[in-house]
Write a protein that holds these residues in place. Structure first.
Motif, PDB file in Angstrom:
ATOM      1  N   VAL A 171      -5.159 -21.234 -43.322  1.00 29.62           N
ATOM      2  CA  VAL A 171      -4.589 -21.187 -41.978  1.00 29.62           C
ATOM      3  C   VAL A 171      -3.227 -20.498 -42.022  1.00 29.62           C
ATOM      4  CG1 VAL A 171      -3.697 -22.594 -40.079  1.00 29.62           C
ATOM      5  CG2 VAL A 171      -5.860 -23.216 -41.181  1.00 29.62           C
ATOM      6  N   ILE A 177      -2.087 -16.959 -40.043  1.00 28.98           N
ATOM      7  CA  ILE A 177      -0.951 -16.934 -39.117  1.00 28.98           C
ATOM      8  C   ILE A 177       0.116 -15.959 -39.604  1.00 28.98           C
ATOM      9  CG2 ILE A 177       0.931 -18.313 -38.144  1.00 28.98           C
ATOM     10  CD1 ILE A 177      -1.075 -20.675 -38.129  1.00 28.98           C
ATOM     11  N   GLN A 178       0.369 -15.935 -40.914  1.00 27.93           N
ATOM     12  CA  GLN A 178       1.343 -14.986 -41.461  1.00 27.93           C
ATOM     13  C   GLN A 178       0.891 -13.555 -41.212  1.00 27.93           C
ATOM     14  OE1 GLN A 178       4.484 -15.584 -42.955  1.00 27.93           O
ATOM     15  NE2 GLN A 178       4.524 -13.412 -42.469  1.00 27.93           N
ATOM     16  N   HIS A 186      -0.949 -12.554 -38.733  1.00 28.47           N
ATOM     17  CA  HIS A 186      -0.732 -12.318 -37.302  1.00 28.47           C
ATOM     18  C   HIS A 186       0.729 -11.945 -37.033  1.00 28.47           C
ATOM     19  CE1 HIS A 186      -0.745 -12.809 -32.974  1.00 28.47           C
ATOM     20  NE2 HIS A 186       0.286 -13.621 -33.105  1.00 28.47           N
ATOM     21  N   ILE A 187       1.644 -12.676 -37.657  1.00 31.39           N
ATOM     22  CA  ILE A 187       3.076 -12.383 -37.488  1.00 31.39           C
ATOM     23  C   ILE A 187       3.384 -10.985 -37.998  1.00 31.39           C
ATOM     24  CG2 ILE A 187       5.402 -13.049 -38.219  1.00 31.39           C
ATOM     25  CD1 ILE A 187       4.341 -15.978 -38.331  1.00 31.39           C
ATOM     26  N   TYR A 194       8.921 -17.382 -35.390  1.00 37.77           N
ATOM     27  CA  TYR A 194       7.526 -17.636 -35.747  1.00 37.77           C
ATOM     28  C   TYR A 194       7.405 -18.077 -37.204  1.00 37.77           C
ATOM     29  CZ  TYR A 194       5.804 -15.503 -31.391  1.00 37.77           C
ATOM     30  OH  TYR A 194       5.527 -15.208 -30.089  1.00 37.77           O
ATOM     31  N   ARG A 195       8.137 -17.420 -38.108  1.00 37.50           N
ATOM     32  CA  ARG A 195       8.075 -17.800 -39.523  1.00 37.50           C
ATOM     33  C   ARG A 195       8.655 -19.195 -39.735  1.00 37.50           C
ATOM     34  NH1 ARG A 195       9.092 -11.948 -41.010  1.00 37.50           N
ATOM     35  NH2 ARG A 195       6.983 -11.274 -41.547  1.00 37.50           N
ATOM     36  N   LEU A 204       6.046 -21.605 -38.592  1.00 38.14           N
ATOM     37  CA  LEU A 204       4.996 -21.646 -39.610  1.00 38.14           C
ATOM     38  C   LEU A 204       5.428 -22.518 -40.782  1.00 38.14           C
ATOM     39  CD1 LEU A 204       2.325 -20.701 -40.902  1.00 38.14           C
ATOM     40  CD2 LEU A 204       3.522 -18.638 -41.636  1.00 38.14           C
ATOM     41  N   ILE A 222       3.456 -25.896 -39.648  1.00 35.74           N
ATOM     42  CA  ILE A 222       2.072 -25.590 -39.997  1.00 35.74           C
ATOM     43  C   ILE A 222       1.856 -25.572 -41.497  1.00 35.74           C
ATOM     44  CG2 ILE A 222       0.252 -23.842 -39.834  1.00 35.74           C
ATOM     45  CD1 ILE A 222       1.518 -23.062 -37.118  1.00 35.74           C
ATOM     46  N   GLY A 234      -1.524 -25.798 -43.190  1.00 41.55           N
ATOM     47  CA  GLY A 234      -1.510 -24.435 -43.717  1.00 41.55           C
ATOM     48  C   GLY A 234      -2.397 -24.213 -44.916  1.00 41.55           C
ATOM     49  N   TRP A 240      -9.349 -21.216 -43.360  1.00 48.20           N
ATOM     50  CA  TRP A 240      -9.421 -20.801 -41.955  1.00 48.20           C
ATOM     51  C   TRP A 240     -10.773 -21.101 -41.333  1.00 48.20           C
ATOM     52  CZ3 TRP A 240      -6.454 -19.872 -38.074  1.00 48.20           C
ATOM     53  CH2 TRP A 240      -6.928 -19.186 -36.956  1.00 48.20           C
TER      54      TRP A 240
END
Length: 126
Positions: A81, A85-86, A88-89, A103-104, A107, A111, A116, A120
Protein backbone atom coordinates in the motif's frame (compact mmCIF):
# COMPACT_ATOMS: atom_id res chain seq x y z
CA UNK A 1 16.81 13.34 -19.54
CA UNK A 2 17.99 11.97 -22.84
CA UNK A 3 21.55 12.34 -23.99
CA UNK A 4 22.67 13.30 -27.49
CA UNK A 5 25.05 10.38 -27.73
CA UNK A 6 26.47 7.54 -25.69
CA UNK A 7 26.88 8.36 -22.03
CA UNK A 8 29.40 6.07 -20.42
CA UNK A 9 28.64 5.42 -16.79
CA UNK A 10 30.73 2.30 -16.11
CA UNK A 11 33.42 0.56 -18.10
CA UNK A 12 31.88 -1.14 -21.14
CA UNK A 13 28.33 -0.14 -20.15
CA UNK A 14 26.59 2.68 -22.01
CA UNK A 15 23.28 4.14 -23.12
CA UNK A 16 22.36 6.09 -26.22
CA UNK A 17 19.18 7.78 -27.38
CA UNK A 18 17.48 6.66 -30.56
CA UNK A 19 14.80 8.61 -32.43
CA UNK A 20 12.16 6.46 -34.10
CA UNK A 21 10.44 7.26 -37.41
CA UNK A 22 7.39 8.57 -35.56
CA UNK A 23 9.59 11.02 -33.61
CA UNK A 24 9.38 9.22 -30.27
CA UNK A 25 12.58 8.41 -28.42
CA UNK A 26 13.92 5.16 -27.04
CA UNK A 27 17.16 4.29 -25.30
CA UNK A 28 19.66 1.57 -26.11
CA UNK A 29 21.59 0.06 -23.21
CA UNK A 30 24.83 -1.63 -24.30
CA UNK A 31 27.15 -3.89 -22.34
CA UNK A 32 29.74 -6.64 -22.82
CA UNK A 33 28.55 -10.12 -21.82
CA UNK A 34 31.02 -11.62 -19.32
CA UNK A 35 30.67 -15.20 -20.64
CA UNK A 36 30.75 -14.70 -24.40
CA UNK A 37 32.75 -11.44 -24.26
CA UNK A 38 30.50 -10.12 -27.04
CA UNK A 39 28.71 -6.78 -27.14
CA UNK A 40 25.02 -6.95 -26.25
CA UNK A 41 22.25 -4.37 -26.37
CA UNK A 42 18.63 -3.87 -25.41
CA UNK A 43 16.26 -1.06 -26.42
CA UNK A 44 13.99 0.29 -23.68
CA UNK A 45 11.27 2.93 -23.78
CA UNK A 46 12.08 5.11 -20.76
CA UNK A 47 15.06 6.54 -18.94
CA UNK A 48 13.90 4.83 -15.74
CA UNK A 49 14.04 1.42 -17.45
CA UNK A 50 17.48 2.22 -18.86
CA UNK A 51 18.85 3.35 -15.49
CA UNK A 52 17.37 0.29 -13.77
CA UNK A 53 18.91 -2.06 -16.32
CA UNK A 54 22.28 -0.29 -16.05
CA UNK A 55 22.26 -0.56 -12.24
CA UNK A 56 21.34 -4.26 -12.38
CA UNK A 57 23.99 -5.02 -14.99
CA UNK A 58 26.66 -3.14 -13.05
CA UNK A 59 25.72 -4.84 -9.78
CA UNK A 60 25.84 -8.29 -11.40
CA UNK A 61 29.04 -8.17 -13.43
CA UNK A 62 27.14 -7.19 -16.60
CA UNK A 63 25.37 -10.56 -16.68
CA UNK A 64 22.04 -10.06 -18.44
CA UNK A 65 20.83 -13.47 -17.19
CA UNK A 66 21.09 -12.35 -13.57
CA UNK A 67 19.67 -8.89 -14.32
CA UNK A 68 16.72 -10.38 -16.21
CA UNK A 69 15.99 -12.77 -13.34
CA UNK A 70 15.98 -9.83 -10.90
CA UNK A 71 13.61 -7.83 -13.14
CA UNK A 72 11.19 -10.74 -13.56
CA UNK A 73 11.23 -11.54 -9.84
CA UNK A 74 10.45 -7.92 -9.02
CA UNK A 75 7.56 -7.81 -11.53
CA UNK A 76 5.91 -10.80 -9.84
CA UNK A 77 6.07 -9.14 -6.44
CA UNK A 78 2.87 -7.40 -5.34
CA UNK A 79 3.52 -3.80 -4.27
CA UNK A 80 2.58 -2.67 -0.78
CA UNK A 81 0.00 0.00 0.00
CA UNK A 82 2.79 2.44 0.91
CA UNK A 83 4.63 1.78 -2.38
CA UNK A 84 1.50 2.43 -4.45
CA UNK A 85 0.77 5.67 -2.60
CA UNK A 86 4.41 6.77 -2.94
CA UNK A 87 4.23 6.09 -6.68
CA UNK A 88 1.05 8.20 -6.86
CA UNK A 89 2.84 11.06 -5.09
CA UNK A 90 5.82 10.74 -7.45
CA UNK A 91 3.55 10.84 -10.53
CA UNK A 92 1.64 14.00 -9.57
CA UNK A 93 1.80 16.56 -12.35
CA UNK A 94 3.39 19.85 -11.28
CA UNK A 95 2.67 19.59 -7.55
CA UNK A 96 3.88 22.32 -5.25
CA UNK A 97 6.67 21.44 -2.86
CA UNK A 98 4.20 21.90 0.01
CA UNK A 99 1.79 19.38 -1.51
CA UNK A 100 4.38 16.64 -1.92
CA UNK A 101 5.81 17.33 1.55
CA UNK A 102 2.32 17.15 3.10
CA UNK A 103 1.43 13.95 1.24
CA UNK A 104 4.72 12.27 2.22
CA UNK A 105 4.23 13.33 5.85
CA UNK A 106 0.70 11.87 5.81
CA UNK A 107 2.05 8.67 4.27
CA UNK A 108 4.78 8.39 6.92
CA UNK A 109 2.59 9.27 9.92
CA UNK A 110 -0.78 7.76 9.10
CA UNK A 111 -0.33 5.00 6.52
CA UNK A 112 3.23 3.67 6.49
CA UNK A 113 3.25 2.07 9.94
CA UNK A 114 -0.46 1.22 10.06
CA UNK A 115 -1.39 -0.36 6.71
CA UNK A 116 1.59 0.51 4.50
CA UNK A 117 3.12 -2.96 4.74
CA UNK A 118 0.01 -4.75 3.43
CA UNK A 119 -0.02 -5.97 -0.18
CA UNK A 120 -1.98 -3.66 -2.48
CA UNK A 121 -4.14 -6.51 -3.83
CA UNK A 122 -5.75 -7.00 -0.43
CA UNK A 123 -7.50 -3.64 -0.93
CA UNK A 124 -8.99 -4.53 -4.31
CA UNK A 125 -12.50 -5.96 -4.15
CA UNK A 126 -14.52 -7.58 -6.87
Amino acid sequence: MYTNGPSYVWARLSTSTRTKKDGSKSLMVRWRDPKSRSNQGLTVATLIEAETLKRLLCANGQSFEIAQHAILSNEKRTPTVAEVIQEHIDLLIRPSSGTTKTYRTMLDLHIGNVIGYLPWTSWITD
